[in-house]
Write a protein that holds these residues in place. Structure first.
Motif, PDB file in Angstrom:
ATOM      1  N   LEU A 182       2.361 -15.452   1.361  1.00 21.12           N
ATOM      2  CA  LEU A 182       1.038 -14.852   1.521  1.00 21.12           C
ATOM      3  C   LEU A 182       0.436 -14.316   0.233  1.00 21.12           C
ATOM      4  O   LEU A 182      -0.760 -14.063   0.180  1.00 21.12           O
ATOM      5  N   ILE A 183       1.244 -14.107  -0.800  1.00 29.92           N
ATOM      6  CA  ILE A 183       0.805 -13.337  -1.965  1.00 29.92           C
ATOM      7  C   ILE A 183      -0.306 -14.008  -2.775  1.00 29.92           C
ATOM      8  O   ILE A 183      -1.167 -13.329  -3.325  1.00 29.92           O
ATOM      9  N   ALA A 184      -0.299 -15.331  -2.877  1.00 32.22           N
ATOM     10  CA  ALA A 184      -1.295 -16.011  -3.699  1.00 32.22           C
ATOM     11  C   ALA A 184      -2.695 -15.721  -3.175  1.00 32.22           C
ATOM     12  O   ALA A 184      -2.958 -15.817  -1.983  1.00 32.22           O
ATOM     13  N   GLY A 185      -3.576 -15.320  -4.072  1.00 33.14           N
ATOM     14  CA  GLY A 185      -4.954 -15.004  -3.713  1.00 33.14           C
ATOM     15  C   GLY A 185      -5.438 -13.772  -4.459  1.00 33.14           C
ATOM     16  O   GLY A 185      -4.785 -13.270  -5.372  1.00 33.14           O
ATOM     17  N   THR A 186      -6.601 -13.293  -4.065  1.00 28.70           N
ATOM     18  CA  THR A 186      -7.215 -12.130  -4.699  1.00 28.70           C
ATOM     19  C   THR A 186      -7.155 -10.947  -3.748  1.00 28.70           C
ATOM     20  O   THR A 186      -7.503 -11.064  -2.575  1.00 28.70           O
ATOM     21  N   TRP A 187      -6.701  -9.809  -4.278  1.00 27.09           N
ATOM     22  CA  TRP A 187      -6.510  -8.592  -3.498  1.00 27.09           C
ATOM     23  C   TRP A 187      -7.339  -7.473  -4.115  1.00 27.09           C
ATOM     24  O   TRP A 187      -7.350  -7.302  -5.331  1.00 27.09           O
ATOM     25  N   GLN A 188      -8.011  -6.698  -3.280  1.00 27.05           N
ATOM     26  CA  GLN A 188      -8.856  -5.578  -3.707  1.00 27.05           C
ATOM     27  C   GLN A 188      -8.113  -4.270  -3.501  1.00 27.05           C
ATOM     28  O   GLN A 188      -7.545  -4.045  -2.431  1.00 27.05           O
ATOM     29  N   ARG A 189      -8.110  -3.415  -4.512  1.00 20.56           N
ATOM     30  CA  ARG A 189      -7.519  -2.085  -4.371  1.00 20.56           C
ATOM     31  C   ARG A 189      -8.428  -1.243  -3.482  1.00 20.56           C
ATOM     32  O   ARG A 189      -9.621  -1.133  -3.732  1.00 20.56           O
ATOM     33  N   THR A 190      -7.859  -0.648  -2.427  1.00 15.33           N
ATOM     34  CA  THR A 190      -8.652   0.208  -1.544  1.00 15.33           C
ATOM     35  C   THR A 190      -8.176   1.656  -1.557  1.00 15.33           C
ATOM     36  O   THR A 190      -8.924   2.537  -1.145  1.00 15.33           O
ATOM     37  N   ASP A 191      -6.937   1.883  -2.002  1.00 17.22           N
ATOM     38  CA  ASP A 191      -6.443   3.258  -2.085  1.00 17.22           C
ATOM     39  C   ASP A 191      -5.356   3.315  -3.151  1.00 17.22           C
ATOM     40  O   ASP A 191      -4.618   2.344  -3.347  1.00 17.22           O
ATOM     41  N   LEU A 192      -5.265   4.441  -3.842  1.00 19.21           N
ATOM     42  CA  LEU A 192      -4.245   4.647  -4.856  1.00 19.21           C
ATOM     43  C   LEU A 192      -3.901   6.128  -4.894  1.00 19.21           C
ATOM     44  O   LEU A 192      -4.798   6.972  -4.912  1.00 19.21           O
ATOM     45  N   VAL A 193      -2.615   6.426  -4.852  1.00 19.08           N
ATOM     46  CA  VAL A 193      -2.146   7.811  -4.907  1.00 19.08           C
ATOM     47  C   VAL A 193      -1.139   7.902  -6.045  1.00 19.08           C
ATOM     48  O   VAL A 193      -0.239   7.071  -6.155  1.00 19.08           O
ATOM     49  N   ILE A 194      -1.291   8.919  -6.900  1.00 18.96           N
ATOM     50  CA  ILE A 194      -0.352   9.173  -7.987  1.00 18.96           C
ATOM     51  C   ILE A 194       0.293  10.526  -7.726  1.00 18.96           C
ATOM     52  O   ILE A 194      -0.406  11.526  -7.558  1.00 18.96           O
ATOM     53  N   GLU A 195       1.620  10.539  -7.672  1.00 19.24           N
ATOM     54  CA  GLU A 195       2.344  11.786  -7.458  1.00 19.24           C
ATOM     55  C   GLU A 195       3.281  12.020  -8.617  1.00 19.24           C
ATOM     56  O   GLU A 195       3.842  11.076  -9.169  1.00 19.24           O
ATOM     57  N   GLY A 196       3.461  13.274  -8.991  1.00 17.96           N
ATOM     58  CA  GLY A 196       4.398  13.612 -10.046  1.00 17.96           C
ATOM     59  C   GLY A 196       3.760  14.435 -11.131  1.00 17.96           C
ATOM     60  O   GLY A 196       2.617  14.877 -11.021  1.00 17.96           O
ATOM     61  N   ASP A 197       4.508  14.616 -12.200  1.00 17.68           N
ATOM     62  CA  ASP A 197       4.104  15.458 -13.315  1.00 17.68           C
ATOM     63  C   ASP A 197       3.232  14.674 -14.284  1.00 17.68           C
ATOM     64  O   ASP A 197       3.709  14.152 -15.289  1.00 17.68           O
ATOM     65  N   THR A 198       1.949  14.544 -13.960  1.00 18.73           N
ATOM     66  CA  THR A 198       1.023  13.797 -14.803  1.00 18.73           C
ATOM     67  C   THR A 198      -0.386  14.326 -14.640  1.00 18.73           C
ATOM     68  O   THR A 198      -0.725  14.909 -13.608  1.00 18.73           O
TER      69      THR A 198
END
Length: 160
Positions: A35-51
């Motif tokens: 299934l991976i081949a193709g174009t994917w749109q980022r809809t959510d991103l979470v960054i956790e940690g010391d940054t």
């Protein structure tokens, strides 16, 4: 290279690797490698940690996974590209996806970088990925949605 710039690039790569990671399969028995081949749109991103990085700092918006490599029913290999929201190329490299992990490899200013991402879940239309950058105590989680063919306006331009 500054540590913030390295962190930014590493987080971008981690997110991309996570996107390419493979899961154990859907109820219908399909594998992410199919299934991976193709174009994917980022809809959510979470960054956790010391940054001090925020999701807005990670400018990648689309992930294009090409089926230009090999696939043996267990492992998919190919090339990938990440694009900014403006269509500029951020990262280009190769990926390798097995049932549980996505490995990304790319050149970062003369240094080969490798990122390993874990696939948390996937369907034909969504990918949930996680990448840990343990050197910096950061975890990045991504949610991607497959783009429809008519939504894939890919005006690919030069690197950011």
């Amino acid at each position: 290279m500054s540590s913030k710039r390295y962190l930014y690039r590493a987080a971008c790569l981690a997110a991309l690797i996570v996107c390419l990671s493979c899961g154990t399969g859907d109820d219908d028995g399909s594998r992410l490698g199919e299934l991976i081949a193709g174009t994917w749109q980022r809809t959510d991103l979470v960054i956790e940690g010391d940054t001090d990085l925020d999701p807005e700092d990670l400018t990648y918006d689309k992930f294009i996974f090409n089926g230009d490599g090999t696939y043996n029913g267990m492992v998919r290999q190919g090339s990938f590209t990440t694009l900014s929201r403006y269509g500029n190329v951020i990262i280009e490299g190769t990926y390798k996806c097995d049932n549980d992990n996505l490995r990304l490899e790319f050149d970062d200013e003369g240094t080969t970088r490798k990122i390993l991402a874990q696939v948390l879940s996937y369907t034909e239309t969504t990918l949930r990925l996680q990448y840990k950058l343990e050197d910096y105590d950061i975890t990045v989680r991504l949610l991607l949605h497959r783009m429809e063919a008519d939504d894939q306006s890919s005006s690919v331009t030069s690197n950011d």
